[in-house]
Motif scaffolding. Structure first.
Motif, PDB file in Angstrom:
ATOM      1  N   THR A   6      57.141  48.502  81.010  1.00  0.00           N
ATOM      2  CA  THR A   6      57.780  49.314  79.961  1.00  0.00           C
ATOM      3  C   THR A   6      57.314  48.961  78.552  1.00  0.00           C
ATOM      4  N   HIS A   7      56.450  47.932  78.438  1.00  0.00           N
ATOM      5  CA  HIS A   7      55.952  47.616  77.095  1.00  0.00           C
ATOM      6  C   HIS A   7      54.639  46.866  77.179  1.00  0.00           C
ATOM      7  N   THR A   8      53.577  47.519  76.753  1.00  0.00           N
ATOM      8  CA  THR A   8      52.256  46.901  76.815  1.00  0.00           C
ATOM      9  C   THR A   8      51.383  47.477  75.712  1.00  0.00           C
ATOM     10  N   HIS A   9      50.318  46.753  75.409  1.00  0.00           N
ATOM     11  CA  HIS A   9      49.339  47.227  74.420  1.00  0.00           C
ATOM     12  C   HIS A   9      47.968  47.288  75.074  1.00  0.00           C
ATOM     13  N   THR A  10      47.907  47.931  76.216  1.00  0.00           N
ATOM     14  CA  THR A  10      46.649  48.061  76.968  1.00  0.00           C
ATOM     15  C   THR A  10      45.553  48.701  76.122  1.00  0.00           C
ATOM     16  N   GLY A 104      59.015  53.440  68.977  1.00  0.00           N
ATOM     17  CA  GLY A 104      58.823  51.996  69.082  1.00  0.00           C
ATOM     18  C   GLY A 104      57.360  51.621  68.888  1.00  0.00           C
ATOM     19  N   GLU A 105      57.040  50.344  68.605  1.00  0.00           N
ATOM     20  CA  GLU A 105      58.104  49.394  68.562  1.00  0.00           C
ATOM     21  C   GLU A 105      58.597  49.243  67.133  1.00  0.00           C
ATOM     22  N   ILE A 106      59.905  49.205  67.011  1.00  0.00           N
ATOM     23  CA  ILE A 106      60.562  49.139  65.712  1.00  0.00           C
ATOM     24  C   ILE A 106      61.576  47.993  65.758  1.00  0.00           C
ATOM     25  N   PHE A 165      65.842  46.087  74.139  1.00  0.00           N
ATOM     26  CA  PHE A 165      65.416  44.932  73.351  1.00  0.00           C
ATOM     27  C   PHE A 165      64.201  44.377  74.069  1.00  0.00           C
ATOM     28  N   HIS A 166      63.021  44.757  73.581  1.00  0.00           N
ATOM     29  CA  HIS A 166      61.799  44.332  74.255  1.00  0.00           C
ATOM     30  C   HIS A 166      61.639  42.820  74.076  1.00  0.00           C
ATOM     31  N   CYS A 167      61.169  42.148  75.139  1.00  0.00           N
ATOM     32  CA  CYS A 167      60.989  40.697  75.146  1.00  0.00           C
ATOM     33  C   CYS A 167      62.267  40.010  74.664  1.00  0.00           C
ATOM     34  N   THR A 214      55.232  43.553  80.009  1.00  0.00           N
ATOM     35  CA  THR A 214      54.312  42.429  79.811  1.00  0.00           C
ATOM     36  C   THR A 214      54.127  42.078  78.333  1.00  0.00           C
ATOM     37  N   ASP A 215      54.150  43.101  77.443  1.00  0.00           N
ATOM     38  CA  ASP A 215      53.729  42.924  76.052  1.00  0.00           C
ATOM     39  C   ASP A 215      52.283  42.435  75.998  1.00  0.00           C
ATOM     40  N   SER A 216      51.487  42.838  76.983  1.00  0.00           N
ATOM     41  CA  SER A 216      50.092  42.394  76.980  1.00  0.00           C
ATOM     42  C   SER A 216      49.361  42.945  75.753  1.00  0.00           C
TER      43      SER A 216
HETATM   44 ZN   LIG Z   1      54.591  44.733  71.634  1.00  0.00          ZN
END
Ligand SMILES: [Zn+2]
Length: 266
Positions: A6-10, A104-106, A165-167, A214-216
């Motif tokens: 649900t959250h990555t920077h691929t 997002g992300e905000i 709330f990411h991470c 992941t927030d990769s």
């Molecule tokens: Zn991020």
């Protein structure tokens, strides 16, 4: 088994990871069937859409101004981001491809720098308003700013605001207040770290409030800690979560995938 990141920077791979498309292919091979890209500024719009267009139904976009990107010119930048959001998202709440699935992300980040704290608050308020207007959830980045963010969210919450709330990195007491807001927790590689307090938290909140991420390329789970992260590692986080909760891998995959689909309308 199907997983969702649900959250990555691929769209912005780290050196040594190959192309963004190669990262998506590795994720698909690992059972990560969908991934949501975190937008951070105007520059991230183009690479995110290139990836989304190449992988429809697999890669999804979000748009927003990250709190550490809030500077003197934030009002003008937000105007441009709003125009982009409005151009892609129809005013009716229909679901479908080709639209942003979240704002997002905000959020707020007072870890490195408090210079723009007032501007960060203002940017957050404004972007929460967009989420309501377009009836999409928010992806929150909150670092050393839980109280500040929570008060703004509490004020803005009229029953229609949803998000994650990411991470998640707060305390158990703060987790209760996240639940009170009706928000989700984004659980990633930190869950696998030694001395992490997150295992206690995931045991204390309902399973239907959890989504995986992941927030990769950041925050890779064990055994890749310190190396570049990627969406293909989501099952490692799922495995740890299954261990924490005493559930099977299948149960965790099913639950977190269903939670992500419902929250983001995938
Ligand atoms: Zn991020």
């Amino acid at each position: 088994m199907n997983w969702i990141d649900t959250h990555t920077h691929t769209y912005d791979p780290a050196p040594g990871q190959g192309s963004a498309a190669e990262c998506v292919e590795r994720a698909l091979a690992a059972g990560v069937c969908k991934q949501i890209q975190g937008g951070v500024d105007l520059a991230s719009i183009k690479p995110i859409w290139e990836l989304c267009e190449r992988y429809p139904g697999v890669v999804y976009p979000t748009i927003g101004l990250h709190p550490t990107e809030v500077k003197e010119d934030y009002a003008q930048v937000l105007e441009k981001i709003y125009a982009e959001l409005a151009s892609k998202n129809p005013s009716s709440p229909q679901q479908g491809r080709g639209r942003y699935v979240a704002v997002g992300e905000i959020g707020m980040d007072l870890y490195w720098d408090k210079t723009f704290v007032r501007e960060q608050e203002e940017a957050l308020r404004l972007q929460l308003g967009w989420a309501k207007e377009f009836r999409i959830p928010v992806v929150l980045h909150v670092r050393n700013a839980f109280e500040e963010c929570w008060h703004i969210l509490k004020q803005a919450q009229d029953g229609s605001l949803r998000g994650v709330f990411h991470c998640y990195s707060g305390s158990l007491e703060q987790a209760r207040r996240v639940l009170e807001l009706g928000f989700h927790f984004g659980i990633g590689g930190v869950l696998t770290f030694k001395n992490a307090k997150l295992p206690e938290i995931v045991k204390s909140v309902p399973l239907d409030s959890l989504v995986l991420e992941t927030d990769s390329p950041y925050l890779a789970p064990v055994p890749y800690r310190g190396k570049p992260n990627e969406s293909a590692y989501v099952p490692l986080v799922g495995e740890k979560l299954a261990g924490c909760l005493g559930l099977s891998l299948q149960q965790v995959a099913e639950a977190t995938t269903a939670n992500a689909k419902a929250l983001f309308g995938l």
